[in-house]
Design an enzyme around this catalytic site. Sequence first.
Site, mmCIF file in Angstrom:
data_model
loop_
_atom_site.group_PDB
_atom_site.id
_atom_site.type_symbol
_atom_site.label_atom_id
_atom_site.label_comp_id
_atom_site.label_asym_id
_atom_site.label_seq_id
_atom_site.Cartn_x
_atom_site.Cartn_y
_atom_site.Cartn_z
ATOM 1 C CB SER A 1 51.234 38.302 51.637
ATOM 2 O OG SER A 1 51.805 37.930 52.863
ATOM 3 C CD GLU B 1 51.194 31.347 50.422
ATOM 4 O OE1 GLU B 1 50.021 31.110 50.053
ATOM 5 O OE2 GLU B 1 51.510 32.395 51.009
ATOM 6 C CG HIS C 1 56.481 39.456 54.387
ATOM 7 N ND1 HIS C 1 56.097 38.711 55.483
ATOM 8 C CD2 HIS C 1 55.395 39.497 53.576
ATOM 9 C CE1 HIS C 1 54.837 38.346 55.361
ATOM 10 N NE2 HIS C 1 54.382 38.795 54.192
HETATM 11 MG MG MG Z 1 50.450 33.984 51.706
HETATM 12 ZN ZN ZN Z 2 51.443 38.234 57.078
#
Ligand code: MG
Ligand code: ZN
Length: 380
Positions: free
Chosen positions: A97, A270, A318
């Site tokens: 990340s 996020e 991802h």
């Molecule tokens: Mg994160």
């Molecule tokens: Zn992760």
Amino acid sequence: MSKFIATLAIIVLIICACKVRQPITTPVSVPPAIADNPIGNRSSHTPKNIIFLIGDGMGLTQITLGMMENNNYTSLERYPVIGLHKPTASNKLITDSAAAATAFACGIKTYNGAIGVGPDSMAVKTILEMAEDKSMATGLVATSTIIHATPASFAAHNKYRKNYEEIAADMIDADVDVLIGGGKKYFERRESDNQNLLTALEEKNYYVSDFRENINDLSIDTSKNIAYFTADTDPLQAMMGRDYLLPATKFTLDYLKKKSGDNGFFTMIEGSQIDWGGHANEHDYVVSEYLDFDPVINYAYEWAKADGETLVVITADHETGGLAIQPESTPDSLVTAFTSTYHTGTMIPVFAFGPGSEVFSGIYENTAIFDKMVGVLGME
Ligand code: MG
Ligand code: ZN
């Protein structure tokens, strides 16, 4: 003639087989910024504001599963522009990340663990810092700690993602207008020094608050920056009652619009724990975190549509878990399996709406998301 075709087919098969067996010696090659993307980074439609939404670990299967568990609907369906990015790091095929968020924030490929620094560990300016330089208002909101890799990579520079106290100290210097997330203890009760960074935040004109104050009661007083800590360490899972992401989003967008005036704003919001559900290989954890994020996706669309000058970009860093929806699944009973407890290498969808959104169509490197956001804002 058929003999000729058969011979040709065999030759083609041999060539293909040879290609498959070729080892990947250099896993990551970075093409010139837009060489492989005919759409480019420039738009004749310039947004004033950017809302950048990241679902950590939110691959296509996480989206599909969340949709299926939600009467076959996801708010992403409202977004007209779809692209794919290639989620690789500079030193590994499979990114973490930190490298991924640094790719989005700084437009560079870097190594796993890097927070806003290049492969040489040197700081690289982030889009949020560029926005600050242009007197835009800025915000970071997360359902992890605020010094966790994804939000940190937009406002801090550190050679290693787990240097949490160093990252906290660095983040208070970034003058982000709104900070909402967990991790209060890394500011308040530090092990590496005796500083109280909450006091330092107040000295830098922040209104500092935490989970003891209802987030719905936060006043939009733009004479102060806002640091609101949702937890002492990691925020709870949504399944355990965490429910602040949508109200935090509402507060942040209204606050930033009011504060930025004509200058516009940049904010990253996020859904942090979709990734944690993937690492844990827990179906319900993944689904509940996705469904916590989906209303934010919907709200951002509604807000941007009403505003008319706001670009919304949604992606993930991802995929996590190698999630699959298994063949024995039925609409009433979804059976999932995981191939990994880590991230996987599949390409990641990007969704966009608003002025400049069309440049997010196509297939491109994860770094191109930075190039495109900066390009449409005309910030280079
Ligand atoms: Mg994160
Ligand atoms: Zn992760």
